[in-house]
Design a protein around this motif. Sequence first.
Motif, PDB file in Angstrom:
ATOM      1  N   ARG A  93      15.025  35.648  39.463  1.00  0.00           N
ATOM      2  CA  ARG A  93      14.083  35.614  40.571  1.00  0.00           C
ATOM      3  C   ARG A  93      13.804  36.831  41.261  1.00  0.00           C
ATOM      4  O   ARG A  93      13.122  37.113  42.187  1.00  0.00           O
ATOM      5  CB  ARG A  93      14.562  34.566  41.481  1.00  0.00           C
ATOM      6  N   LEU A  94      14.362  38.058  40.546  1.00  0.00           N
ATOM      7  CA  LEU A  94      13.943  39.227  41.013  1.00  0.00           C
ATOM      8  C   LEU A  94      14.557  39.551  42.416  1.00  0.00           C
ATOM      9  O   LEU A  94      13.724  40.251  43.388  1.00  0.00           O
ATOM     10  CB  LEU A  94      12.377  39.545  40.823  1.00  0.00           C
ATOM     11  N   ILE A  95      15.506  38.870  42.637  1.00  0.00           N
ATOM     12  CA  ILE A  95      16.393  39.320  44.202  1.00  0.00           C
ATOM     13  C   ILE A  95      17.261  40.484  43.905  1.00  0.00           C
ATOM     14  O   ILE A  95      18.186  40.140  43.083  1.00  0.00           O
ATOM     15  CB  ILE A  95      16.897  38.106  44.722  1.00  0.00           C
ATOM     16  N   SER A  96      17.176  41.483  44.728  1.00  0.00           N
ATOM     17  CA  SER A  96      18.124  42.464  44.945  1.00  0.00           C
ATOM     18  C   SER A  96      19.167  42.298  46.134  1.00  0.00           C
ATOM     19  O   SER A  96      18.647  41.719  46.947  1.00  0.00           O
ATOM     20  CB  SER A  96      17.419  43.757  44.960  1.00  0.00           C
ATOM     21  N   PRO A  97      20.268  43.048  46.017  1.00  0.00           N
ATOM     22  CA  PRO A  97      20.919  42.992  47.267  1.00  0.00           C
ATOM     23  C   PRO A  97      20.283  43.554  48.441  1.00  0.00           C
ATOM     24  O   PRO A  97      20.891  43.232  49.639  1.00  0.00           O
ATOM     25  CB  PRO A  97      22.227  44.187  46.826  1.00  0.00           C
ATOM     26  N   ASP A  98      19.511  44.229  48.386  1.00  0.00           N
ATOM     27  CA  ASP A  98      18.473  44.610  49.566  1.00  0.00           C
ATOM     28  C   ASP A  98      17.897  43.196  50.188  1.00  0.00           C
ATOM     29  O   ASP A  98      17.512  43.467  51.395  1.00  0.00           O
ATOM     30  CB  ASP A  98      17.579  45.767  49.477  1.00  0.00           C
ATOM     31  N   ASP A  99      17.603  42.481  49.577  1.00  0.00           N
ATOM     32  CA  ASP A  99      17.151  41.082  49.899  1.00  0.00           C
ATOM     33  C   ASP A  99      17.836  39.966  50.645  1.00  0.00           C
ATOM     34  O   ASP A  99      17.358  39.159  51.206  1.00  0.00           O
ATOM     35  CB  ASP A  99      16.494  40.345  48.735  1.00  0.00           C
ATOM     36  N   LEU A 100      19.037  40.561  50.803  1.00  0.00           N
ATOM     37  CA  LEU A 100      20.129  39.592  51.183  1.00  0.00           C
ATOM     38  C   LEU A 100      20.739  39.712  52.621  1.00  0.00           C
ATOM     39  O   LEU A 100      20.578  40.780  53.213  1.00  0.00           O
ATOM     40  CB  LEU A 100      21.389  39.413  50.360  1.00  0.00           C
ATOM     41  N   ILE A 101      20.996  38.529  53.191  1.00  0.00           N
ATOM     42  CA  ILE A 101      21.814  38.512  54.722  1.00  0.00           C
ATOM     43  C   ILE A 101      23.027  39.383  54.634  1.00  0.00           C
ATOM     44  O   ILE A 101      23.550  39.533  53.494  1.00  0.00           O
ATOM     45  CB  ILE A 101      21.668  37.067  54.962  1.00  0.00           C
ATOM     46  N   GLU A 102      23.433  39.877  55.866  1.00  0.00           N
ATOM     47  CA  GLU A 102      24.697  40.284  55.958  1.00  0.00           C
ATOM     48  C   GLU A 102      25.775  39.348  55.339  1.00  0.00           C
ATOM     49  O   GLU A 102      25.904  38.026  55.434  1.00  0.00           O
ATOM     50  CB  GLU A 102      25.013  40.583  57.420  1.00  0.00           C
ATOM     51  N   GLY A 103      26.709  40.069  54.674  1.00  0.00           N
ATOM     52  CA  GLY A 103      27.731  39.057  54.262  1.00  0.00           C
ATOM     53  C   GLY A 103      27.684  38.640  52.540  1.00  0.00           C
ATOM     54  O   GLY A 103      28.576  38.295  52.076  1.00  0.00           O
ATOM     55  N   ALA A 104      26.240  38.572  52.154  1.00  0.00           N
ATOM     56  CA  ALA A 104      26.119  38.236  51.077  1.00  0.00           C
ATOM     57  C   ALA A 104      26.135  39.064  50.087  1.00  0.00           C
ATOM     58  O   ALA A 104      25.749  40.172  50.103  1.00  0.00           O
ATOM     59  CB  ALA A 104      24.555  37.482  50.871  1.00  0.00           C
ATOM     60  N   GLN A 105      26.553  38.760  48.863  1.00  0.00           N
ATOM     61  CA  GLN A 105      26.638  39.727  47.722  1.00  0.00           C
ATOM     62  C   GLN A 105      26.048  39.131  46.211  1.00  0.00           C
ATOM     63  O   GLN A 105      26.414  37.893  46.206  1.00  0.00           O
ATOM     64  CB  GLN A 105      28.013  40.374  47.691  1.00  0.00           C
ATOM     65  N   ILE A 106      25.955  39.684  45.485  1.00  0.00           N
ATOM     66  CA  ILE A 106      25.221  39.358  44.144  1.00  0.00           C
ATOM     67  C   ILE A 106      26.725  39.366  43.288  1.00  0.00           C
ATOM     68  O   ILE A 106      27.350  40.365  43.450  1.00  0.00           O
ATOM     69  CB  ILE A 106      24.313  40.187  43.523  1.00  0.00           C
TER      70      ILE A 106
END
Length: 121
Positions: free
Chosen positions: A88-101
Amino acid sequence: MAQKICFVISKGFEKSGGATRAFQFAALTVEAGHQVEVFLIDDAIHWAQLGMAEGIRSSTGEHMKDLLDILVAKKTPIHVCKACADKRLISPDDLIEGAQISGAPVLVNMIGDPNCKVITF
């Protein structure tokens, strides 16, 4: 006695009420003093994207954003499936605090941990 509990959530936008309910149980569990981790798979990974939980609520009125805020405040690890994010072309920069790939081995380790209860939504 505190327990280790992993919530695996796969419900995306089409089942946002059920996804909110899953986050509600995760938040209640962490507030009860248990060690909680959340692993998002399939379309549920979007809930870890910045702004996606805004305005989403369960049929009984709980707001997903408020529940995520509780998890973040309690420093609950929120794992986002790497394969699902890549597709889905989602990177770590797209995520909320505390979320990790995280890759599948992270989830497999939780499932295989005899001290961890795994709950799926």
